[in-house]
Design an enzyme around this catalytic site. Structure first.
Site, PDB file in Angstrom:
ATOM      1  N   ASP A  96      23.068 -33.863  30.461  1.00 14.21           N
ATOM      2  CA  ASP A  96      23.896 -33.422  29.993  1.00 14.21           C
ATOM      3  C   ASP A  96      24.138 -33.423  28.403  1.00 14.21           C
ATOM      4  OD1 ASP A  96      25.348 -34.784  30.933  1.00 14.21           O
ATOM      5  OD2 ASP A  96      26.459 -34.237  32.436  1.00 14.21           O
TER       6      ASP A  96
ATOM      7  N   ASP B 291      36.620 -32.245  40.013  1.00 18.15           N
ATOM      8  CA  ASP B 291      36.267 -30.714  40.312  1.00 18.15           C
ATOM      9  C   ASP B 291      35.638 -30.229  40.918  1.00 18.15           C
ATOM     10  OD1 ASP B 291      35.004 -30.551  37.892  1.00 18.15           O
ATOM     11  OD2 ASP B 291      36.059 -29.080  36.703  1.00 18.15           O
TER      12      ASP B 291
ATOM     13  N   HIS C  95      31.908 -30.684  40.017  1.00 20.42           N
ATOM     14  CA  HIS C  95      31.726 -30.279  39.580  1.00 20.42           C
ATOM     15  C   HIS C  95      30.224 -31.326  39.337  1.00 20.42           C
ATOM     16  CE1 HIS C  95      32.872 -32.803  35.115  1.00 20.42           C
ATOM     17  NE2 HIS C  95      32.239 -33.661  36.334  1.00 20.42           N
TER      18      HIS C  95
ATOM     19  N   GLU D  83      30.758 -26.873  35.406  1.00 16.80           N
ATOM     20  CA  GLU D  83      32.007 -26.643  35.993  1.00 16.80           C
ATOM     21  C   GLU D  83      31.656 -25.655  37.316  1.00 16.80           C
ATOM     22  OE1 GLU D  83      33.606 -28.970  35.290  1.00 16.80           O
ATOM     23  OE2 GLU D  83      34.012 -29.354  33.657  1.00 16.80           O
TER      24      GLU D  83
END
Ligand code: PGA
Length: 270
Positions: free
Chosen positions: A67, A136, A138, A143
């Site tokens: 990313d 979280d 991910h 997400e």
């Protein structure tokens, strides 16, 4: 999924680097999927050491990063291209043209994302994808709520991620809100995935990933659908796992098998 619980974060880094180095030795022209953030730093330091001291050769290796932040030039200190240059690429003999990081300043993101996927295909697909995990749950910037079939695309960062990454930018308001990220579907096409996690802050996400249901709310849980996943965690990140003893037994059996101690496994006793 193979779950390895190491004692310390350094042990996790060394173990992760050894899996990657073994692949590079076995298949010199392999394709590595790389990650950024705090998690892989120790892995990259160890790979650099192996390059310098043991001659680990990256000259034929191709890399694809997961990313990049949207809006940051490759030269921006917090861009993932810059992170990769200073933490790995500048210190090993990777061919610059064989390193790929999405371009956060692409003007036509749709085309750029499609081309990124195509380049992965053209390189023969990713042999080993290194992954961290967000608090979280991910993987890459997928997400909670990301489609488990998603491809490389633009993604809005969740508030937890913005908070987690503010430490690198000197404040939440400095963190970009958008990123280009490989999709969960892209990651699942890698031939092998290697997820690393260290620290108590990852314990809940690690448990959900390994022992929870497969859900788009914890995109790392999609790895349960992959046929070749290795997860290496330290004691803190693995602290909430309920089947720790079983994972340790599997590893013990694996090491007996690898060292040829078949009798200890009950093979050939009759
Ligand atoms: P970290 O981030 O390695 O900085 O903890 C992991 C991630 O967000 O995927």
């Amino acid at each position: 999924m193979r779950v390895i619980i190491e004692t310390t974060a350094d042990d996790v880094s060394r173990r992760g680097a050894n899996f990657m180095a073994a692949l590079v030795r076995r298949k010199p022209a392999c394709v590595l999927g790389l990650a950024t953030g705090g998690t892989p730093l120790g892995v990259y330091a160890e790979l650099i050491r192996l390059h310098r001291e043991d001659g680990l050769d990256f000259s034929q290796v191709t890399t694809f990063n997961l990313d990049e932040y949207v809006g940051l030039a490759a030269t921006h200190q917090q861009s993932y291209r810059c992170f990769m240059q200073s933490n790995l690429f500048d210190h090993v003999n990777l061919a610059p043209a064989k390193t790929h990081v999405p371009d956060g300043r692409a003007l036509d993101f749709h085309t750029h994302c499609r081309q990124y996927e195509q380049r992965i295909q053209d390189a023969g697909g990713i042999d080993l994808q290194l992954l961290g995990i967000g608090s979280d749950g991910h993987i890459a910037f997928n997400e909670p709520g990301s489609s488990l079939g998603s491809r490389t695309r633009l993604k809005t960062l969740a508030s937890e991620t913005v908070r987690d990454n503010a430490r690198f930018f000197g404040g939440e308001d400095q963190v970009p809100r958008l990123a280009i990220t490989m999709g969960v579907g892209t990651i699942l096409e890698s031939r092998q995935c290697l997820l690393l996690a260290m620290g108590k802050g990852k314990a809940a996400a690690v448990r959900s990933t390994i022992e929870g249901p497969v859900t788009a709310q914890v995109t790392a849980s999609a790895l349960q659908l992959h046929r070749d996943v290795i997860i290496v965690v330290d004691e803190d990140a693995g602290g909430w796992l309920s089947r720790r003893d079983y994972y340790a037994e599997v590893e013990h059996a694996q090491s007996l098998l690898e060292s040829g101690q078949f009798r200890a496994l009950g093979i050939g006793n009759q």
